[in-house]
Scaffold this active site. Structure first.
Site, short mmCIF file in Angstrom:
data_model
loop_
_atom_site.label_atom_id
_atom_site.label_comp_id
_atom_site.label_asym_id
_atom_site.label_seq_id
_atom_site.Cartn_x
_atom_site.Cartn_y
_atom_site.Cartn_z
N GLY A 1 0.80 -1.23 0.00
CA GLY A 1 0.00 0.00 0.00
C GLY A 1 0.83 1.27 0.00
N ARG B 1 2.84 -1.56 -5.86
CA ARG B 1 2.76 -0.30 -6.58
C ARG B 1 4.01 0.58 -6.45
NH1 ARG B 1 -2.15 2.39 -7.36
NH2 ARG B 1 -3.04 1.09 -5.72
N TYR C 1 -11.36 3.71 -11.04
CA TYR C 1 -11.10 4.48 -9.81
C TYR C 1 -11.06 5.98 -10.05
CZ TYR C 1 -8.88 -0.09 -9.05
OH TYR C 1 -8.60 -1.42 -8.99
N PRO D 1 5.08 -4.97 -0.82
CA PRO D 1 4.94 -3.82 -1.71
C PRO D 1 4.70 -4.24 -3.16
CG PRO D 1 7.25 -4.23 -1.29
CD PRO D 1 6.49 -5.25 -0.47
N CYS E 1 -16.40 0.83 -26.65
CA CYS E 1 -17.79 1.28 -26.65
C CYS E 1 -18.32 1.40 -25.22
CB CYS E 1 -18.64 0.31 -27.46
SG CYS E 1 -18.05 0.23 -29.14
N GLU E 2 -17.77 2.31 -24.48
CA GLU E 2 -18.17 2.60 -23.10
C GLU E 2 -17.86 4.06 -22.85
OE1 GLU E 2 -19.26 0.57 -20.53
OE2 GLU E 2 -19.17 -1.28 -21.70
N ARG F 1 -7.57 1.72 -14.84
CA ARG F 1 -7.59 2.53 -13.61
C ARG F 1 -8.42 3.81 -13.72
NH1 ARG F 1 -3.90 4.46 -11.08
NH2 ARG F 1 -4.43 3.66 -9.04
#
Ligand code: LLP
Length: 426
Positions: free
Chosen positions: A239, A276, A316, A274, A355-356, A312
């Site tokens: 994190g 990210r 998010y 770890p 297509c979104e 992402r």
């Protein structure tokens, strides 16, 4: 921060021009920097060196075997959350002793696979899972090591979809229940329940939530030891932040300065997981401008990457810095992220071909002039980029390229339509 830089007006990854890579492998493509991966791994390892931690790289952030192997060579073990990730950890020649298996829904097959591989620990997320693990271990006549994941009810102050340590989240068991789990299962022979695991969310861009969670967990450990249980391992999860909007994440050293004094000298083997902070800034997604379009009051930059390549922003509302690989003269950025400001930028929605409506990397993002065919870098894409790619709209996944100094190599080829059909009965 990383080894992606504009040199003579052109984006380079280490010593290689991004344009050269794109010419050779096409777009969209993920490009990773070996030096950045190494630097970020080493930063965590040296910041926490006083604890002599076991660093279990979280494969879920970037699972390419070459990257796993590179990190293993620097000393990493692995945090895996599925049978598939375990296969990758072993193919990367991960030492089974340094593999930890987490996840709220391990299947019997996965548990058996992990027992066969002789992994270091299971991180247990519920009584039901623990009972099942005990039953399987008993049947097989083995004894396995486990840690109980606790949910400390601490707010990591991150996106709701990546918050895991609040009472309402599905992860771990609350502190009171943890005592009861030890009372009930802490003294049987097939699972040596001797560790505590905590992971509150990702990214956690302040140190306070870590401190609060670890303090709560240390209280639990003291209580359990007082009751006669042997607790010799503490897994503090992952994190640790990365740089997306600017330099918003504390350095590894800052996390360590807050965490090390709390756990040092307590007779605990420390695990870190770890992901990210090692991989995010070590990779970019390079994409090509297909079209420019004006409609209503918006300007759209339509690129050949979409949410199937990098989910992402859609999932998010994540910010990724986006900039041309070879910007028009006068538009070379001196900083990256939200701080970039210069005359002549105009707001654009950067969108993909899917297509979104959620297939949008950025809304009203100030960008320099661009044209059809220009290459664009989507930065901080090394973590949770390629691993979350999908085949929606029947799109093959992009290739992955690893740069080292002045050289690059393909570490995963672009998928073909045949790959997409391979598992289907045609
Ligand atoms: N350990 C556990 C138990 C985890 O659940 C995670 C991440 C990690 C370690 C590694 O966290 P890191 O150091 O990479 O922050 N897809 C989301 C992130 C999901 C994180 C899931 N768990 C994103 O793109 O932001």
């Amino acid at each position: 921060m990383d080894h992606f830089e504009y040199r003579e007006g052109e984006l380079h990854c280490e010593g290689v021009a991004v344009e050269r890579i794109a010419r050779e492998v096409g777009t969209p493509a993920y490009i990773y920097s070996t030096a950045t991966l190494a630097d970020h791994y080493d930063a965590i390892a040296s910041a926490f060196a006083a604890l002599d931690p076991t660093i279990c790289y979280s494969i879920k952030s970037c699972a390419n075997l070459h990257i796993c192997r590179l990190l293993r060579e620097r000393g990493a073990g692995f945090d895996v959350v599925s049978g598939g990730e375990l296969v990758r950890a072993l193919l990367a020649e991960g030492n089974p002793d340094r593999i930890v298996f987490a996840g709220v829904g391990k299947t019997d097959d996965e548990i058996n696979q992990a027992i066969d591989a002789n992994i270091g620990w299971f991180n247990i997320e519920s009584e039901a899972e623990l009972e099942n693990l005990i039953a399987i271990a008993r049947r097989r006549g083995v004894r396995v090591e486990a840690a109980l994941r606790v949910n400390p009810d601490v707010d990591p102050k991150t996106h709701r979809h990546t918050t895991t340590g609040l009472r309402e989240n599905k992860f771990g068991v609350d502190l009171d229940r943890a005592r009861r789990v030890f009372d009930e299962f802490g003294r049987q022979e097939h699972v040596r329940l001797s560790g505590i695991h905590v992971h509150i969310g990702s990214p956690v861009n302040t140190v306070e939530p870590f401190v609060e969670a670890i303090q709560k967990v240390l209280g639990l450990i003291d209580g359990l030891r007082g009751d006669g249980f042997t607790i010799d391992m503490l897994d503090i999860g992952g994190g640790f932040g990365a740089y997306y909007r600017g330099d918003e994440a504390p350095a590894a050293q800052q996390y360590a300065e807050a965490i090390v004094p709390l756990v040092e000298g307590r007779g605990l083997r420390i695990i870190l997981e770890p992901g990210r902070c090692i991989t995010a800034n070590a990779g970019i997604l390079v994409t090509r401008v297909l079209y420019l379009k004006e409609s209503g009051d918006r300007s759209f930059l339509i690129v050949d990457a979409g949410l199937t390549d990098l989910l992402r922003p859609a999932l998010y509302e994540a910010y990724h810095f986006i900039w041309p690989v070879r910007p028009a003269p006068g538009f070379v950025p001196t900083v990256r992220g939200e701080g970039v400001a210069m005359p002549g930028l105009s707001p654009m929605d950067v969108v993909g071909p899917i297509c979104e409506s959620a297939d949008c990397f950025a809304k009203a993002r100030p960008l320099p002039p661009m044209h059809r065919g220009d290459l664009v870098g989507v930065f901080s894409g090394g973590a949770y980029g390629m691993v979350m790619a999908s085949h929606y709209n029947a799109r093959p996944n992009p290739p992955e390229v690893l740069v080292e100094d002045d050289e690059f190599r393909l570490i995963r080829r672009r998928e073909t339509y045949e790959d997409l059909l391979a598992a289907e009965y045609v």
